[in-house]
Design an enzyme around this catalytic site. Structure first.
Site, PDB file in Angstrom:
ATOM      1  N   LYS A 185       0.939  -1.244  -0.036  1.00  0.00           N
ATOM      2  CA  LYS A 185      -0.054  -0.190   0.076  1.00  0.00           C
ATOM      3  C   LYS A 185       0.773   1.079   0.028  1.00  0.00           C
ATOM      4  CE  LYS A 185      -2.380  -0.007   3.783  1.00  0.00           C
ATOM      5  NZ  LYS A 185      -1.935   1.260   4.486  1.00  0.00           N
ATOM      6  N   ARG A 239      -9.232   3.730   9.473  1.00  0.00           N
ATOM      7  CA  ARG A 239      -9.177   2.286   9.970  1.00  0.00           C
ATOM      8  C   ARG A 239     -10.023   1.671  10.794  1.00  0.00           C
ATOM      9  NH1 ARG A 239      -3.327   2.661   9.380  1.00  0.00           N
ATOM     10  NH2 ARG A 239      -2.107   0.972   9.681  1.00  0.00           N
ATOM     11  N   ARG A 298       6.132 -11.518   3.561  1.00  0.00           N
ATOM     12  CA  ARG A 298       6.685 -10.195   3.388  1.00  0.00           C
ATOM     13  C   ARG A 298       7.216  -9.144   4.529  1.00  0.00           C
ATOM     14  NH1 ARG A 298       2.717  -7.363  -1.273  1.00  0.00           N
ATOM     15  NH2 ARG A 298       2.587  -9.115  -2.930  1.00  0.00           N
ATOM     16  N   ARG A 343      11.362  -4.433   9.561  1.00  0.00           N
ATOM     17  CA  ARG A 343      10.886  -3.058   9.894  1.00  0.00           C
ATOM     18  C   ARG A 343      11.074  -2.842  11.447  1.00  0.00           C
ATOM     19  NH1 ARG A 343       5.798   0.083   7.876  1.00  0.00           N
ATOM     20  NH2 ARG A 343       5.093  -0.423   9.886  1.00  0.00           N
ATOM     21  N   ARG A 349      -1.360  -6.719  14.458  1.00  0.00           N
ATOM     22  CA  ARG A 349      -1.713  -5.477  13.556  1.00  0.00           C
ATOM     23  C   ARG A 349      -2.686  -6.157  12.642  1.00  0.00           C
ATOM     24  NH1 ARG A 349       3.643  -3.400  13.272  1.00  0.00           N
ATOM     25  NH2 ARG A 349       3.885  -4.101  11.079  1.00  0.00           N
TER      26      ARG A 349
HETATM   27  P1  ADP Z   1       0.956  -0.401   8.788  1.00  0.00           P
HETATM   28  O1  ADP Z   1       0.076  -0.607   7.641  1.00  0.00           O
HETATM   29  O2  ADP Z   1       2.305  -1.607   8.602  1.00  0.00           O
HETATM   30  O3  ADP Z   1       0.309  -0.843  10.045  1.00  0.00           O
HETATM   31  P2  ADP Z   1       1.187   2.361   8.982  1.00  0.00           P
HETATM   32  O4  ADP Z   1       2.305   3.115   8.596  1.00  0.00           O
HETATM   33  O5  ADP Z   1      -0.002   2.488   7.964  1.00  0.00           O
HETATM   34  O6  ADP Z   1       1.791   0.747   8.853  1.00  0.00           O
HETATM   35  O7  ADP Z   1       0.792   2.554  10.503  1.00  0.00           O
HETATM   36  C1  ADP Z   1       1.685   2.225  11.403  1.00  0.00           C
HETATM   37  C2  ADP Z   1       1.123   2.299  12.873  1.00  0.00           C
HETATM   38  O8  ADP Z   1       0.528   3.695  12.995  1.00  0.00           O
HETATM   39  C3  ADP Z   1      -0.025   1.281  12.831  1.00  0.00           C
HETATM   40  O9  ADP Z   1       0.362   0.181  13.267  1.00  0.00           O
HETATM   41  C4  ADP Z   1      -0.767   2.129  14.059  1.00  0.00           C
HETATM   42  O10 ADP Z   1      -0.337   2.012  15.281  1.00  0.00           O
HETATM   43  C5  ADP Z   1      -0.655   3.529  13.775  1.00  0.00           C
HETATM   44  N1  ADP Z   1      -1.807   4.239  12.892  1.00  0.00           N
HETATM   45  C6  ADP Z   1      -1.671   4.573  11.496  1.00  0.00           C
HETATM   46  N2  ADP Z   1      -2.808   5.129  11.126  1.00  0.00           N
HETATM   47  C7  ADP Z   1      -3.784   4.847  12.128  1.00  0.00           C
HETATM   48  C8  ADP Z   1      -5.106   5.208  12.060  1.00  0.00           C
HETATM   49  N3  ADP Z   1      -5.855   5.779  11.055  1.00  0.00           N
HETATM   50  N4  ADP Z   1      -5.687   4.877  13.464  1.00  0.00           N
HETATM   51  C9  ADP Z   1      -5.053   4.235  14.330  1.00  0.00           C
HETATM   52  N5  ADP Z   1      -3.751   3.979  14.436  1.00  0.00           N
HETATM   53  C10 ADP Z   1      -3.084   4.359  13.270  1.00  0.00           C
END
Ligand code: ADP
Length: 185
Positions: free
Chosen positions: A11, A87, A122, A128, A139
């Site tokens: 994504k 989310r 992946r 990371r 997650r």
């Molecule tokens: P990933 O898709 O691997 O979770 P992201 O970069 O999208 O990576 O997000 C990293 C972290 O940031 C998430 O695991 C969460 O803890 C937090 N986060 C990001 N966007 C949101 C959101 N819209 N609501 C709640 N937490 C979020």
């Protein structure tokens, strides 16, 4: 536009390509939170341990954060690709009212579809800092529980388009482009 997909679906990479190709702003809430952690701001302090444990930062934090950004001039002029937001159901409802008050509408919500088994492989491979096995499982569990139901929410509004995220990066981008061009036409 909104892009949804499991962690590790590609994504982030595809979002950068979409934003570049269509000239819109890429708003990744994960990037915003990581920058806040790096800068040591109040938001960063609140978010850091939640992110490291694979949890979700609260809607009470995330909704105002996006609301504050989404009405800015650059986004109003060029449009935006939301990556990582909404989310949860509350975030989706929050987005709906933000757009309504700005007089804007979504073009499409893309589900970049990659199976759980594949994304787990992946993520284990990319290594990371927040990609411990436990955090990955948490997650992905939260994705199924909180975010996957949003696919129906967008489908009910006629906004959902599912794109197969397996294959070469440029092939996946070609599929995304086809879907977006069709919606923009
Ligand atoms: P990933 O898709 O691997 O979770 P992201 O970069 O999208 O990576 O997000 C990293 C972290 O940031 C998430 O695991 C969460 O803890 C937090 N986060 C990001 N966007 C949101 C959101 N819209 N609501 C709640 N937490 C979020």
């Amino acid at each position: 536009m909104v892009i949804l997909g499991r962690q590790g679906s590609g994504k982030g990479t595809q979002s950068l390509r979409i934003a570049e190709h269509y000239g819109c702003v890429h708003l990744s809430t994960g990037d915003v939170l990581r920058a806040a952690v790096a800068e040591g701001t109040e938001l960063g302090r609140q978010a850091e341990s939640i992110m490291n444990s694979g949890g979700l930062v609260g809607d009470d934090v995330m909704i105002p954060l996006v609301q504050e950004r989404i009405g800015k001039d650059d986004i109003m002029a060029k449009g935006v690709l939301l990556d990582g937001f909404p989310r949860t159901a509350d975030q989706a409802n929050g987005l709906e009212s933000m757009l309504e008050s700005l007089g804007q509408e979504l073009t499409v919500a893309i589900n970049l579809d990659v199976a759980v088994e594949e994304v787990t492989q992946r993520m284990m491979a990319r290594g990371r800092e927040d990609d411990t096995e436990e955090a990955i499982a948490r997650r992905l569990g939260l994705y199924e529980a909180e975010t996957a139901p949003l696919l129906d929410w967008f489908a009910e509004r006629g906004l959902l388009a599912t794109v197969d995220g397996l294959g070469e990066e440029s092939d996946v981008f070609g599929r995304l482009q086809a879907v977006i061009d069709q919606r923009l036409a």
